[in-house]
Design a protein around this motif. Structure first.
Motif, PDB file in Angstrom:
ATOM      1  N   GLU A 190      52.659  -4.886  38.948  1.00  0.00           N
ATOM      2  CA  GLU A 190      51.127  -5.046  39.595  1.00  0.00           C
ATOM      3  C   GLU A 190      50.634  -6.742  39.243  1.00  0.00           C
ATOM      4  OE1 GLU A 190      48.268  -2.272  38.757  1.00  0.00           O
ATOM      5  OE2 GLU A 190      48.848  -0.607  39.023  1.00  0.00           O
ATOM      6  N   ASN A 191      51.077  -6.523  37.672  1.00  0.00           N
ATOM      7  CA  ASN A 191      51.371  -7.451  37.542  1.00  0.00           C
ATOM      8  C   ASN A 191      52.111  -9.059  37.631  1.00  0.00           C
ATOM      9  OD1 ASN A 191      50.326  -9.930  34.868  1.00  0.00           O
ATOM     10  ND2 ASN A 191      51.977  -9.379  33.630  1.00  0.00           N
ATOM     11  N   GLY A 192      52.696  -8.600  37.959  1.00  0.00           N
ATOM     12  CA  GLY A 192      54.145  -9.775  39.394  1.00  0.00           C
ATOM     13  C   GLY A 192      54.799 -10.481  38.791  1.00  0.00           C
ATOM     14  N   SER A 193      55.058  -9.630  37.568  1.00  0.00           N
ATOM     15  CA  SER A 193      56.008 -10.615  36.546  1.00  0.00           C
ATOM     16  C   SER A 193      56.787  -8.896  36.104  1.00  0.00           C
ATOM     17  CB  SER A 193      55.348 -11.323  35.479  1.00  0.00           C
ATOM     18  OG  SER A 193      54.798 -10.186  34.928  1.00  0.00           O
ATOM     19  N   GLU A 194      57.523  -9.405  34.843  1.00  0.00           N
ATOM     20  CA  GLU A 194      58.301  -8.572  34.446  1.00  0.00           C
ATOM     21  C   GLU A 194      57.846  -8.394  33.106  1.00  0.00           C
ATOM     22  OE1 GLU A 194      62.982 -11.160  34.927  1.00  0.00           O
ATOM     23  OE2 GLU A 194      60.951 -12.059  33.630  1.00  0.00           O
ATOM     24  N   ASN A 195      58.368  -7.310  32.221  1.00  0.00           N
ATOM     25  CA  ASN A 195      57.778  -6.560  30.951  1.00  0.00           C
ATOM     26  C   ASN A 195      57.509  -7.548  30.394  1.00  0.00           C
ATOM     27  OD1 ASN A 195      56.798  -4.600  32.061  1.00  0.00           O
ATOM     28  ND2 ASN A 195      59.412  -3.275  31.835  1.00  0.00           N
ATOM     29  N   VAL A 196      56.754  -8.159  29.376  1.00  0.00           N
ATOM     30  CA  VAL A 196      56.461  -9.339  28.598  1.00  0.00           C
ATOM     31  C   VAL A 196      56.655  -8.997  26.960  1.00  0.00           C
ATOM     32  CG1 VAL A 196      55.694 -11.702  27.377  1.00  0.00           C
ATOM     33  CG2 VAL A 196      55.936 -10.784  29.845  1.00  0.00           C
ATOM     34  N   LEU A 197      57.572  -9.273  26.036  1.00  0.00           N
ATOM     35  CA  LEU A 197      57.448  -8.619  24.190  1.00  0.00           C
ATOM     36  C   LEU A 197      57.278 -10.085  23.700  1.00  0.00           C
ATOM     37  CD1 LEU A 197      57.407  -7.048  22.002  1.00  0.00           C
ATOM     38  CD2 LEU A 197      60.144  -6.845  22.348  1.00  0.00           C
ATOM     39  N   ASP A 198      55.894  -9.962  22.994  1.00  0.00           N
ATOM     40  CA  ASP A 198      55.610 -11.453  22.204  1.00  0.00           C
ATOM     41  C   ASP A 198      55.773 -10.875  21.515  1.00  0.00           C
ATOM     42  OD1 ASP A 198      54.871 -13.465  24.109  1.00  0.00           O
ATOM     43  OD2 ASP A 198      53.122 -12.345  24.521  1.00  0.00           O
ATOM     44  N   LEU A 199      57.108 -11.828  19.921  1.00  0.00           N
ATOM     45  CA  LEU A 199      56.971 -11.675  18.677  1.00  0.00           C
ATOM     46  C   LEU A 199      57.595 -12.651  17.866  1.00  0.00           C
ATOM     47  CD1 LEU A 199      60.939 -10.344  19.323  1.00  0.00           C
ATOM     48  CD2 LEU A 199      58.526  -8.847  18.806  1.00  0.00           C
ATOM     49  N   VAL A 200      56.971 -12.806  16.718  1.00  0.00           N
ATOM     50  CA  VAL A 200      57.043 -13.693  15.738  1.00  0.00           C
ATOM     51  C   VAL A 200      57.969 -13.213  14.662  1.00  0.00           C
ATOM     52  CG1 VAL A 200      55.632 -12.931  14.397  1.00  0.00           C
ATOM     53  CG2 VAL A 200      55.742 -15.131  14.098  1.00  0.00           C
ATOM     54  N   LEU A 201      58.700 -14.197  14.289  1.00  0.00           N
ATOM     55  CA  LEU A 201      60.103 -14.350  13.421  1.00  0.00           C
ATOM     56  C   LEU A 201      59.284 -14.995  11.595  1.00  0.00           C
ATOM     57  CD1 LEU A 201      64.000 -14.168  13.555  1.00  0.00           C
ATOM     58  CD2 LEU A 201      62.340 -15.960  10.980  1.00  0.00           C
ATOM     59  N   LEU A 202      59.248 -14.329  10.675  1.00  0.00           N
ATOM     60  CA  LEU A 202      58.169 -15.059   9.331  1.00  0.00           C
ATOM     61  C   LEU A 202      60.220 -14.979   8.029  1.00  0.00           C
ATOM     62  CD1 LEU A 202      54.420 -12.592   9.859  1.00  0.00           C
ATOM     63  CD2 LEU A 202      55.509 -15.366  10.130  1.00  0.00           C
ATOM     64  N   PHE A 203      59.260 -16.386   7.434  1.00  0.00           N
ATOM     65  CA  PHE A 203      60.485 -16.194   6.541  1.00  0.00           C
ATOM     66  C   PHE A 203      59.574 -16.284   5.021  1.00  0.00           C
ATOM     67  CE2 PHE A 203      62.644 -19.196   9.681  1.00  0.00           C
ATOM     68  CZ  PHE A 203      63.670 -18.673   9.894  1.00  0.00           C
ATOM     69  N   ARG A 204      59.566 -14.746   4.606  1.00  0.00           N
ATOM     70  CA  ARG A 204      58.988 -14.718   3.322  1.00  0.00           C
ATOM     71  C   ARG A 204      59.483 -15.627   2.067  1.00  0.00           C
ATOM     72  NH1 ARG A 204      56.740  -9.965   2.539  1.00  0.00           N
ATOM     73  NH2 ARG A 204      57.130  -8.592   3.991  1.00  0.00           N
ATOM     74  N   GLY A 205      57.998 -16.310   1.719  1.00  0.00           N
ATOM     75  CA  GLY A 205      58.656 -17.172   0.667  1.00  0.00           C
ATOM     76  C   GLY A 205      58.680 -18.561   0.908  1.00  0.00           C
ATOM     77  N   VAL A 206      58.119 -19.258   2.490  1.00  0.00           N
ATOM     78  CA  VAL A 206      58.633 -20.489   3.127  1.00  0.00           C
ATOM     79  C   VAL A 206      56.999 -20.393   3.892  1.00  0.00           C
ATOM     80  CG1 VAL A 206      59.371 -21.838   4.661  1.00  0.00           C
ATOM     81  CG2 VAL A 206      60.507 -19.892   3.834  1.00  0.00           C
ATOM     82  N   ARG A 207      56.418 -21.641   3.361  1.00  0.00           N
ATOM     83  CA  ARG A 207      55.177 -21.760   3.606  1.00  0.00           C
ATOM     84  C   ARG A 207      55.122 -21.763   5.294  1.00  0.00           C
ATOM     85  NH1 ARG A 207      52.151 -27.322   1.743  1.00  0.00           N
ATOM     86  NH2 ARG A 207      50.709 -26.142   2.940  1.00  0.00           N
ATOM     87  N   ALA A 208      53.672 -21.883   5.931  1.00  0.00           N
ATOM     88  CA  ALA A 208      53.303 -21.459   7.251  1.00  0.00           C
ATOM     89  C   ALA A 208      53.567 -22.795   7.979  1.00  0.00           C
ATOM     90  CB  ALA A 208      52.384 -21.184   8.286  1.00  0.00           C
ATOM     91  N   ASP A 209      54.085 -22.938   9.367  1.00  0.00           N
ATOM     92  CA  ASP A 209      54.561 -24.057  10.049  1.00  0.00           C
ATOM     93  C   ASP A 209      52.904 -24.891  10.679  1.00  0.00           C
ATOM     94  OD1 ASP A 209      55.543 -25.904  11.489  1.00  0.00           O
ATOM     95  OD2 ASP A 209      55.620 -24.778  13.354  1.00  0.00           O
ATOM     96  N   SER A 210      52.908 -25.822  10.076  1.00  0.00           N
ATOM     97  CA  SER A 210      51.594 -26.598  10.194  1.00  0.00           C
ATOM     98  C   SER A 210      51.718 -27.912   9.946  1.00  0.00           C
ATOM     99  CB  SER A 210      50.038 -25.687   8.675  1.00  0.00           C
ATOM    100  OG  SER A 210      50.932 -26.032   7.685  1.00  0.00           O
ATOM    101  N   ALA A 211      50.436 -28.246  10.174  1.00  0.00           N
ATOM    102  CA  ALA A 211      50.906 -30.162   9.551  1.00  0.00           C
ATOM    103  C   ALA A 211      50.609 -30.552   8.034  1.00  0.00           C
ATOM    104  CB  ALA A 211      49.428 -30.646  10.380  1.00  0.00           C
ATOM    105  N   ASP A 212      50.066 -29.423   7.773  1.00  0.00           N
ATOM    106  CA  ASP A 212      50.548 -29.417   5.783  1.00  0.00           C
ATOM    107  C   ASP A 212      51.626 -29.308   5.310  1.00  0.00           C
ATOM    108  OD1 ASP A 212      47.849 -30.423   6.006  1.00  0.00           O
ATOM    109  OD2 ASP A 212      47.254 -28.120   6.001  1.00  0.00           O
ATOM    110  N   ALA A 213      52.386 -28.828   6.368  1.00  0.00           N
ATOM    111  CA  ALA A 213      53.874 -28.733   5.751  1.00  0.00           C
ATOM    112  C   ALA A 213      55.131 -28.955   6.663  1.00  0.00           C
ATOM    113  CB  ALA A 213      54.387 -27.320   5.284  1.00  0.00           C
ATOM    114  N   LYS A 214      55.127 -30.132   7.368  1.00  0.00           N
ATOM    115  CA  LYS A 214      56.381 -30.394   8.030  1.00  0.00           C
ATOM    116  C   LYS A 214      57.231 -30.305   8.189  1.00  0.00           C
ATOM    117  CE  LYS A 214      52.668 -33.913  10.014  1.00  0.00           C
ATOM    118  NZ  LYS A 214      52.451 -35.612  10.529  1.00  0.00           N
ATOM    119  N   TYR A 215      57.874 -30.156   6.920  1.00  0.00           N
ATOM    120  CA  TYR A 215      59.383 -30.100   6.474  1.00  0.00           C
ATOM    121  C   TYR A 215      59.264 -29.025   7.062  1.00  0.00           C
ATOM    122  CZ  TYR A 215      57.868 -26.974   2.507  1.00  0.00           C
ATOM    123  OH  TYR A 215      57.332 -26.092   1.106  1.00  0.00           O
TER     124      TYR A 215
END
Length: 331
Positions: A115-140
């Motif tokens: 009914e959605n007219g598309s494929e089944n979608v699965l959204d995921l996020v990979l998270l590293f422990r001991g690493v800051r979040a990806d943000s403007a304050d941690a561009k590295y």
């Protein structure tokens, strides 16, 4: 669609309650905004065979049937998630990694792919422990950790016989990998924790307030948005999460949903930083902490509100009037 149950739903209908979904139910396809003034109930004839003041218990059953129609199996998603967690750990062995689902798989508000007219979608996020979040304050983080990891992840994914890498998507919020595995279209972001928190919040909202209302009304609204071609953020309209928040706002405005989110106005700043959001997510999934950003889910039983006794179609029609008068009232 929401007046006539499928064979699967009809098989669950208790004996003697067939009047909830009458076989001769009719629905006028004209614009509900032209049927009556904003904020008012539609005139008789909008849904000729449904009672406007149905008993709350009967209304609860009607919403339960709608939600049962769209229950997710989730078996393929869980199998792939388990496989990815094991495989990615071997692809990047020097880091401790968590992979968490988000979006409709967590909230259970997805529409069937046919009914959605598309494929089944699965959204995921990979998270590293001991690493800051990806943000403007941690561009590295993006340049030294995320980008090299994406290259290694793509190599591992391409080595899997039933996985096809579609490409890497670049967004201001951060890059993500899109790939196909059977009938599943997967998009995996890296080091972006807010999507997980948002999904957990919506999940708890769905188990709060008038039973089943948020889930069913959100699905009806998503159907409606798709029929009007206003269901894509890329096209300048709202995404699925935006429509769910509109439905939640409407139910909250009508006392059908509690305010789970606690006020943070006394805190400076009042919003979570990306690093704080990441710490909350990692603490919960590792079992080291409880999510205390909002109150636990709480059903509202025994409401005497007229809207609490409304059918799914009636509640949707009232939501449209609310949208016109409250959200677009300034126009």
């Amino acid at each position: 669609k929401f007046l006539m149950p499928s064979a699967k739903v009809a098989s669950r209908r208790p004996e003697g309650e067939g009047s909830q979904f009458p076989q001769d139910a009719s629905w006028d396809d004209s614009d509900p905004l032209e049927a009556s003034a904003p904020g008012q109930w539609p005139q008789s004839g909008r849904c000729a065979t449904e009672a406007v003041n149905a008993a709350p218990a009967e209304a609860d059953m009607a919403f339960e049937l709608v939600n049962f129609e769209y229950e997710q199996d989730g078996r393929h998603e869980r199998e792939l998630l388990s496989r990815l967690r094991k495989g990615v750990a071997t692809a990047i062995p020097e880091r401790t990694i968590d992979i968490e689902p988000l979006g409709s798989f967590v909230t259970e508000l997805g529409l069937p792919s046919a009914e959605n007219g598309s494929e089944n979608v699965l959204d995921l996020v990979l998270l590293f422990r001991g690493v800051r979040a990806d943000s403007a304050d941690a561009k590295y983080v993006r340049s030294s950790i995320i980008n090299p990891s994406i290259e290694r992840l793509c190599r591992w994914l391409r080595g899997e016989p039933d996985i096809q890498v579609k490409g890497v998507i670049s967004r201001p919020s951060g890059p993500s990998i899109r790939f196909q595995c059977g009938e599943l279209s997967v998009e995996m972001a890296l080091q972006q924790p807010f999507g997980v928190l948002n999904s957990w919040y919506v999940r708890d909202l769905c188990h709060s307030g008038w039973p089943g209302r948020l889930q069913a009304l959100a699905r009806i609204v998503k159907h409606w948005a798709k029929s009007k071609s206003v269901n894509s953020a890329k096209g300048g309209s709202l995404c699925s999460f935006g429509y769910v928040m509109l439905v939640a706002g409407y139910l909250r405005d009508r006392s059908g949903l509690p305010a789970l989110l606690r006020g943070r106005a006394h805190e400076d700043p009042p919003y979570l930083t990306p690093d704080q959001a990441l710490q909350h997510v990692l603490a919960v999934i590792s079992g080291r902490g409880m999510l205390d950003l909002w109150d636990p889910a709480e059903h509202a039983e025994g409401s005497t509100s007229v809207l609490a006794a409304a059918s799914p179609v009636e509640l949707f029609t009232h939501w449209v009037h609310w949208l016109a008068g409250t959200i677009f009232g300034f126009a």
